[in-house]
Design an enzyme around this catalytic site. Structure first.
Site, PDB file in Angstrom:
ATOM      1  N   ARG A   1      -3.075  -2.991 -18.319  1.00  0.00           N
ATOM      2  CA  ARG A   1      -4.132  -2.424 -18.177  1.00  0.00           C
ATOM      3  C   ARG A   1      -3.911  -1.184 -17.299  1.00  0.00           C
ATOM      4  NH1 ARG A   1      -7.875  -3.991 -21.401  1.00  0.00           N
ATOM      5  NH2 ARG A   1      -9.535  -2.424 -20.549  1.00  0.00           N
TER       6      ARG A   1
ATOM      7  N   THR B   1      -3.978   5.644 -22.163  1.00  0.00           N
ATOM      8  CA  THR B   1      -3.968   4.191 -21.513  1.00  0.00           C
ATOM      9  C   THR B   1      -2.466   3.695 -21.583  1.00  0.00           C
ATOM     10  OG1 THR B   1      -5.004   3.163 -23.232  1.00  0.00           O
ATOM     11  CG2 THR B   1      -6.429   3.708 -21.531  1.00  0.00           C
TER      12      THR B   1
ATOM     13  N   TYR C   1       0.637  -1.237  -0.134  1.00  0.00           N
ATOM     14  CA  TYR C   1      -0.076  -0.013  -0.176  1.00  0.00           C
ATOM     15  C   TYR C   1       1.014   1.161   0.008  1.00  0.00           C
ATOM     16  CZ  TYR C   1      -4.980   1.279   0.222  1.00  0.00           C
ATOM     17  OH  TYR C   1      -6.131   1.657   0.096  1.00  0.00           O
TER      18      TYR C   1
ATOM     19  N   ASP D   1      -6.772  13.236 -25.644  1.00  0.00           N
ATOM     20  CA  ASP D   1      -7.088  12.183 -25.092  1.00  0.00           C
ATOM     21  C   ASP D   1      -6.301  10.881 -25.907  1.00  0.00           C
ATOM     22  OD1 ASP D   1      -7.612   9.501 -24.127  1.00  0.00           O
ATOM     23  OD2 ASP D   1      -9.999   9.998 -23.805  1.00  0.00           O
TER      24      ASP D   1
ATOM     25  N   GLU E   1      -0.115   4.913  -0.650  1.00  0.00           N
ATOM     26  CA  GLU E   1      -0.949   6.141  -0.806  1.00  0.00           C
ATOM     27  C   GLU E   1       0.168   7.409  -0.957  1.00  0.00           C
ATOM     28  OE1 GLU E   1      -3.862   6.922   1.813  1.00  0.00           O
ATOM     29  OE2 GLU E   1      -5.592   5.802   0.775  1.00  0.00           O
TER      30      GLU E   1
ATOM     31  N   LYS F   1      -3.503  -1.108 -25.153  1.00  0.00           N
ATOM     32  CA  LYS F   1      -3.626  -0.971 -26.497  1.00  0.00           C
ATOM     33  C   LYS F   1      -2.244  -1.134 -27.109  1.00  0.00           C
ATOM     34  CE  LYS F   1      -7.649   1.707 -25.635  1.00  0.00           C
ATOM     35  NZ  LYS F   1      -7.635   2.055 -24.395  1.00  0.00           N
TER      36      LYS F   1
END
Length: 441
Positions: A250, A241, A69, A215, A71, A244
């Site tokens: 992903r 992203t 974790y 985008d 953050e 692709k």
């Protein structure tokens, strides 16, 4: 306590991913994973937003970095024990900055949609006006569709393609920008096969004082491979992203000018996300390193060449290419001349082991659930090693499948014949070739 390889705690310093352990512990999920691997191996994967990641990317995704974790950002975490994941995130950031020539990069977004949400949060407030490409003309749900947060929280003005050329109507973009004075102008699409004139968008944004957001989710991998012009020098902010064409895990990322770095970072964390997925960030770093090589640049050029060859093959068999061709990794096909809908074409191709998707075409008379078109992409098959000669054959197989009605005996036989042709093609150039000891035999 026994580890993945059968050793007792203390006897090994690392529990790596072990598919045999999964097969023993959860045979149902193992069977699903093996079935999906086999589906990818035996069929043609032509969805424009999909690709095959490298084994190195998959290894990072399955690593113990998933346990941490973290953050916050490197050097500014809310948890201890982040000294190693900080290294992974800094590597991802530095590699992306070098790869794209970006002043600032945030690699934490979990997906393209969450990256887009963060861009809105950084640059706009609910109710602000946004100018974006119409969804039926090739845009994205997060560019203002009423079913998305973007269309419900912001006032979206759509621009379109020209009815004659099916290319973006830049005169309309300027006219709408002058009339509505948007806070943000979005350039980018999910079903537009041509390169975008980013200089024109920059000029329009400057004229009305708007933020230019690109985008680049679909084509950022082609930018990385120098196969199309880069949007980065023109944009205030770029969302993308990492799967692709880029062939990573992903996930999403945001590139921006240094003056916007603080706003973007605060928008990602703490505004929309908590802890980042450190295994995915490490996998992004691997993909950025792979994309910086001459081999990847050759691959990106081949992706474009293969998409063009596939479009030409389909055109020759009566499937009209929207806008007359492609400059990128995808092509949009108009099926109306064959009197077949997009949903039927998708289903028929699926029966023949060809995976692609139905897609609306500009000025489509059919509903979004039916459509008059299909979208095809060349990224995954190019990863397999397909060339332009192969794509000519792929076009023939698609065209045959589209017009084969499985409700008839002849159509059923034709789809079986097409499936045989698909198997022959992929057998020569498989995705994830089988190895000795492979559980999926």
């Amino acid at each position: 306590m026994v580890g993945a390889g059968g050793e007792r705690a203390g006897e090994s310093t690392y529990w790596g991913p072990d598919f045999g352990e999964l097969a023993t512990a959860d045979p149902e999920i193992a069977a699903v994973a093996l079935a999906e691997l086999e589906r990818q191996r035996v069929g043609l994967q032509l969805i424009a937003s999909e690709n095959f990641t490298s084994p190195s990317v998959l290894a990072a995704l399955g690593s113990t970095l998933s346990n941490k974790y973290a953050e916050g950002y490197p050097g500014r975490r809310y948890y201890g024990g982040c000294e190693y994941v900080d290294v992974a995130e800094n590597l991802a950031i530095d590699r992306a900055k070098a790869l794209f020539g970006a002043e600032h990069v945030n690699v934490q977004p979990h997906s393209g949609a969450t990256a887009n949400l963060a861009v809105y949060a950084a640059f706009a407030k609910p109710g602000d006006t946004v100018l974006a490409m119409s969804l039926p003309h090739g845009g994205h749900l997060t560019h203002g569709s009423r079913v998305s947060f973007s269309g419900q929280w912001f006032t979206t003005v759509p621009y379109h393609v020209d009815s004659a050329t099916e290319l973006i109507d830049y005169d309309e973009v300027r006219t709408l920008a002058l009339a509505h004075k948007p806070k943000i102008i979005i350039a980018g699409a999910t079903a537009y096969s041509r390169t975008i004139d980013f200089a024109a968008f920059r000029s329009i944004a400057d004229e009305v004082g708007a933020i230019l957001w690109v985008d680049a989710a679909h084509f950022i991998g082609l930018v990385a491979g120098r196969a199309i012009p880069s949007c980065v020098p023109y944009a205030d902010v770029v969302s993308a992203t990492t799967h692709k064409v880029l062939r990573g895990p992903r996930g999403g990322m945001i590139l921006c000018r240094s003056e916007h770095a603080s706003a973007v970072d605060r928008a990602v964390f703490p505004f929309i996300q908590g802890g980042p997925m450190m295994h995915a960030i490490a996998a992004k770093a691997v993909a950025f390193k792979e994309a910086s090589t001459p081999e990847y640049r050759w691959y990106a050029q081949e992706v474009v060449a293969n998409a063009s060859a596939l479009a030409q093959s389909l055109e020759a068999r009566g499937l009209r290419t929207v806008s007359g061709g492609t400059d990128t990794h995808l092509a949009l096909l108009d099926l109306r001349a064959s009197d077949v809908t997009g949903v039927d074409a998708e289903r028929r191709c699926g029966l023949a082991s060809i995976t692609l998707n139905k897609n609306a075409i500009p000025f489509d008379p059919q509903s979004p659930a039916v459509t008059s078109g299909i979208r095809v992409g060349s990224a995954a098959v190019t990863t397999q090693g397909f060339n332009t000669s192969d794509m000519s054959i792929v076009g023939e197989l698609i065209a045959r499948a589209v017009v084969a009605d499985p409700a008839t005996t002849s159509g059923e036989a034709e789809l079986a014949s097409v499936a045989d042709g698909v198997r022959e093609l992929v057998r020569a150039k498989p995705a994830y070739p089988r190895r000795t000891g492979d559980l999926a035999q």
